[in-house]
Design a protein around this motif. Structure first.
Motif, PDB file in Angstrom:
ATOM      1  N   HIS A   1      23.447 -10.581   6.779  1.00 24.52           N
ATOM      2  CA  HIS A   1      23.147  -9.269   6.542  1.00 24.52           C
ATOM      3  C   HIS A   1      23.315  -8.261   7.926  1.00 24.52           C
ATOM      4  N   LYS A   2      22.922  -6.904   7.611  1.00 27.33           N
ATOM      5  CA  LYS A   2      22.744  -6.139   8.681  1.00 27.33           C
ATOM      6  C   LYS A   2      21.824  -6.701   9.950  1.00 27.33           C
TER       7      LYS A   2
ATOM      8  N   ARG B   1      28.272  -8.930   5.268  1.00 25.02           N
ATOM      9  CA  ARG B   1      28.288  -7.657   4.567  1.00 25.02           C
ATOM     10  C   ARG B   1      28.343  -6.395   5.741  1.00 25.02           C
ATOM     11  N   CYS B   2      29.664  -6.102   5.839  1.00 25.60           N
ATOM     12  CA  CYS B   2      29.822  -5.150   7.213  1.00 25.60           C
ATOM     13  C   CYS B   2      29.116  -3.856   7.200  1.00 25.60           C
ATOM     14  N   VAL B   3      28.299  -3.468   8.250  1.00 22.96           N
ATOM     15  CA  VAL B   3      28.003  -2.269   8.642  1.00 22.96           C
ATOM     16  C   VAL B   3      28.553  -2.047  10.013  1.00 22.96           C
ATOM     17  N   ARG B   4      28.407  -3.072  11.015  1.00 21.75           N
ATOM     18  CA  ARG B   4      28.955  -2.930  12.347  1.00 21.75           C
ATOM     19  C   ARG B   4      30.140  -3.576  12.486  1.00 21.75           C
ATOM     20  N   TYR B   5      31.095  -3.219  13.282  1.00 20.23           N
ATOM     21  CA  TYR B   5      32.212  -4.001  13.995  1.00 20.23           C
ATOM     22  C   TYR B   5      32.808  -3.385  15.116  1.00 20.23           C
TER      23      TYR B   5
ATOM     24  N   LEU C   1      31.136  -7.584  12.463  1.00 12.99           N
ATOM     25  CA  LEU C   1      29.822  -8.075  13.064  1.00 12.99           C
ATOM     26  C   LEU C   1      28.802  -8.859  12.100  1.00 12.99           C
TER      27      LEU C   1
END
Lengths: 269, 269
Positions: free
Chosen positions: A190-191, A60-64, A57
């Motif tokens: 970004h996040k 710079r992937c934190v959520r997916y 998502l």
């Protein structure tokens, strides 16, 4: 846009596969070796895909978004293909079930082994109760890999997965592939911040790659795809539609709650 | 609604934790044993949370949103807490890094062991190169668990995670907890169909449980939370806001790309 155009547009904007060159070299070596094997004759090659694919998502992937899949079906099917004389390209989601490992507990190292001290010599030993399962897993797995019959290629994201689906004689598509994704260029860099109320998201459809696989990438391959639904009322209808629409040779239809006990097989006659 | 009301409403509609009774019994035994341990005096108890939590998109869950986290930070911190004389409740995401296992390869069983045949006796052996790492992992991990210093409780979803956050003397919140979720009653029952164009989703905010933890659940506990951002420009500002807003005793601030080399610690003075 038709499926071929949608596919080009998907790949044009997807982040480039890391180590693409190394993967291509491994694949080429694996297939060449198969076709030149002397004595036993050439082995047929099947590409088994296994496990869920992620949809990032943020760049710079934190959520997916992920698809539930333990990888048991793909791993087990790989064992049977190897037993039947196939060479297997095992395209699997990192961390999911590996061939010959399905009867092991979740965390084999911590659950199957113990350390014993004997004459001030510390030794690692398999616990008796897990002894056979551990021996089988390690020896069968090593034999398949070192014998050159099993090539393992890990993926995580939908972008990696679709860039790695290569040419084989047969495709057995057990991976739980995302239907929806966020195109790279419209993805937050970004996040995503949580301060300001609910999050509204629009997810685009992933191009129907089965069409392209069948028509362009591997028109002569034998293709088996897997259909999972939670509602058994629509399962056979959807599986039949997949069989006809994508001209699969076979579709395995299974329902989430009963998938370990029963599947239905649909063939194109 | 304030945070306490939001929390009640979250728990009222959340699917009930499976095995809630067993978890409560394990927790009670673990804490009682600590406070009654004779000779060495009572050990302090810390609850370390670790790994990402999932947000199901369907009640019969095929798809979910996940938060990236390998669990290395939580697992490593657990080792240090144990070494410093704490007892640790390790609330971890299934499949993430376990204490004492961070220097092992991804799939230890298949990558660290080999099978040897000797006088028709098949034996499982650790490969020399991984020997020390494997011995340390198994012996330290077993010693902590069987000594009663380490209680491991796995979770997968945000619903499980928040129902299991229990009373401790200290909280060290390394888990990557979802900020957004789909409330159970507004969740699709069956697998979302992909036939009809893009998917629009509205995700609600997860109640700010840190408020409730601090004010209601454990007002006297020492609380450390962790802030991860991808944009270093806003990191310290967000970490400082968390410190003040939730009255944390400390906040660990880290940025995605450099998190393994550097973190900043903010304390409430």
């Amino acid at each position: 846009m038709d499926a071929v155009d949608e596919t080009s547009s998907f790949f044009d904007t997807a982040p480039l596969l890391k180590d693409g060159d190394i993967i291509t070299r491994k694949l080429t070596q694996f297939i060449d070796q198969k076709s030149s094997s002397s004595g036993i004759g050439p082995r047929r090659v099947v590409c088994v895909t296994s496990g869920g694919s992620t949809v990032p998502l943020e760049q710079r992937c934190v959520r997916y978004i992920d698809n539930f899949s333990s990888g048991h079906r793909g791993a087990t099917s790989t064992e049977y293909f190897l037993k039947s004389g196939y060479s297997v390209i095992f395209l699997y989601r990192r961390g999911t079930c590996q061939p010959y490992c399905r009867s092991l507990p979740e965390d084999p190292l911590l659950e199957c082994f113990q350390v014993t001290e004997d004459d001030s010599c510390i030794q690692v030993q398999v616990q008796e109760s897990h002894s056979e399962a551990v021996k089988t897993a390690i020896s069968e797995h090593h034999a398949a890999v070192s014998g050159g019959f099993l090539l393992k290629l890990p993926f995580t994201t939908i972008f990696e997965y679709l860039q790695m689906l290569g040419p084989s004689g047969m495709f057995y598509l057990a991976a739980a592939v995302s239907d929806f994704y966020v195109p790279w260029e419209s993805m937050a860099v970004h996040k995503i911040q949580s301060a300001s109320g609910p999050l509204d998201m629009r997810l685009a459809q992933v191009p129907k790659m089965l069409s392209v696989l069948r028509k362009v990438w591997a028109p002569t391959a034998f293709c088996v795809s897997i259909k999972l639904e939670t509602d058994k009322e629509i399962l056979l209808e959807k599986a039949d539609a997949a069989l006809k629409r994508y001209k699969m040779n076979a579709v395995v239809a299974n329902e989430l709650s009963s998938r370990k006990e029963v599947v239905k097989l649909l063939f194109l006659l």
